[in-house]
Design a protein around this motif. Structure first.
Motif, short mmCIF file in Angstrom:
data_model
loop_
_atom_site.label_atom_id
_atom_site.label_comp_id
_atom_site.label_asym_id
_atom_site.label_seq_id
_atom_site.Cartn_x
_atom_site.Cartn_y
_atom_site.Cartn_z
N GLY A 84 26.93 46.68 -22.05
CA GLY A 84 28.22 46.55 -21.47
C GLY A 84 29.50 46.88 -22.43
O GLY A 84 30.59 47.22 -21.66
N THR A 85 29.42 46.62 -23.55
CA THR A 85 30.51 47.23 -24.29
C THR A 85 30.41 48.65 -24.83
O THR A 85 31.63 49.06 -25.43
N CYS A 86 29.42 49.20 -24.55
CA CYS A 86 29.29 50.89 -25.01
C CYS A 86 29.44 51.52 -23.81
O CYS A 86 29.82 52.71 -24.05
N PHE A 87 29.09 51.36 -22.52
CA PHE A 87 28.90 51.94 -21.55
C PHE A 87 29.77 51.53 -20.25
O PHE A 87 29.53 50.09 -19.96
N PRO A 88 30.41 52.17 -19.45
CA PRO A 88 30.55 53.40 -19.20
C PRO A 88 31.68 54.02 -20.46
O PRO A 88 31.75 55.07 -20.81
N THR A 89 32.55 52.92 -20.77
CA THR A 89 33.50 53.06 -21.99
C THR A 89 33.17 52.14 -23.00
O THR A 89 32.94 51.21 -22.60
N GLU A 90 33.53 52.49 -24.14
CA GLU A 90 33.58 51.75 -25.37
C GLU A 90 34.48 50.43 -25.30
O GLU A 90 35.68 50.89 -24.95
N GLN A 91 34.24 49.53 -25.74
CA GLN A 91 35.11 48.32 -25.89
C GLN A 91 34.70 47.66 -27.15
O GLN A 91 34.48 46.71 -27.37
N PRO A 92 35.14 48.46 -28.16
CA PRO A 92 34.89 47.87 -29.65
C PRO A 92 35.60 46.62 -30.00
O PRO A 92 35.19 46.00 -30.94
N ASP A 93 36.61 46.08 -29.25
CA ASP A 93 37.14 45.08 -29.55
C ASP A 93 36.13 43.69 -29.22
O ASP A 93 36.35 42.67 -29.78
N ARG A 94 35.04 44.05 -28.68
CA ARG A 94 33.95 42.97 -28.37
C ARG A 94 33.05 42.84 -29.37
O ARG A 94 32.12 42.13 -29.35
N TRP A 95 33.00 43.72 -30.21
CA TRP A 95 31.91 44.24 -31.02
C TRP A 95 31.74 42.92 -32.24
O TRP A 95 30.50 42.62 -32.53
N PRO A 96 32.98 42.70 -32.73
CA PRO A 96 32.74 41.70 -33.82
C PRO A 96 32.28 40.25 -33.13
O PRO A 96 31.54 39.56 -33.81
N ASP A 97 32.61 40.04 -31.80
CA ASP A 97 32.00 38.89 -31.43
C ASP A 97 30.49 38.93 -31.47
O ASP A 97 29.73 37.80 -31.65
N LEU A 98 30.09 40.16 -31.05
CA LEU A 98 28.74 40.36 -30.79
C LEU A 98 27.99 39.91 -31.95
O LEU A 98 26.77 39.36 -32.33
#
Length: 159
Positions: A84-98
């Motif tokens: 959900g953070t990668c598709f359809p558009t990237e949401q890199p601000d959520r990656w550190p939480d993951l």
């Protein structure tokens, strides 16, 4: 590229970087890399240090590694959240939480596990260490390290 940097470190080139570079700017056009090269240059002698290469990561390959890992090991839909953070558009601000959640889950599994963390072979020696995790069943420490590094690569590439 790194040959040129090595030449600069050993005072055979006057500019730190060549005019054309095939690496993405984010990999080398930053203060930590600049400071490292200058630090090497101050300490350079005929005995070293030498610059032979740079470890390179591809954001898209790192993303695929994360997806593959989560497809294989994930039992509680962290993969769905990551997708959900990668598709359809990237949401890199959520990656550190993951990344934090992934690391926390491994720590939680290690501290609350009542099972053995290693497998013993027939001769009593330890085999590969496997996390006894309900969420990431059968995941080795190397797999864990690999997935964390790939996710950190994605975060760094986006910065």
């Amino acid at each position: 590229f790194m040959w040129h940097v090595n030449q600069y470190v050993h005072r055979k080139k006057s500019s730190m970087f060549p005019e054309t570079v095939r690496f993405p700017d984010w990999m080398w056009k930053n203060r930590p890399f600049y400071e490292l090269v200058e630090w090497l240059r101050k300490r350079a002698s005929s005995d070293g240090p030498y610059v032979f290469g740079m470890d390179c990561y591809c954001k898209e390959e790192a993303k695929q590694e994360v997806l593959t890992f989560l497809d294989f090991y994930d039992r509680e839909n962290l993969g769905k959240v990551f997708r959900g953070t990668c598709f359809p558009t990237e949401q890199p601000d959520r990656w550190p939480d993951l990344l934090a959640k992934l690391q926390w889950e491994f720590q939680k599994d290690l501290s609350h596990s009542s099972q053995h963390l290693s497998q013993r072979s027939g001769n009593g020696s330890c085999g590969s260490i496997v996390l006894s995790s309900d969420k990431f069943r059968g995941c080795s420490k190397l797999d864990q390290f690999n997935i964390e590094q790939n996710l950190e690569c994605m975060i760094a590439a986006d910065e």
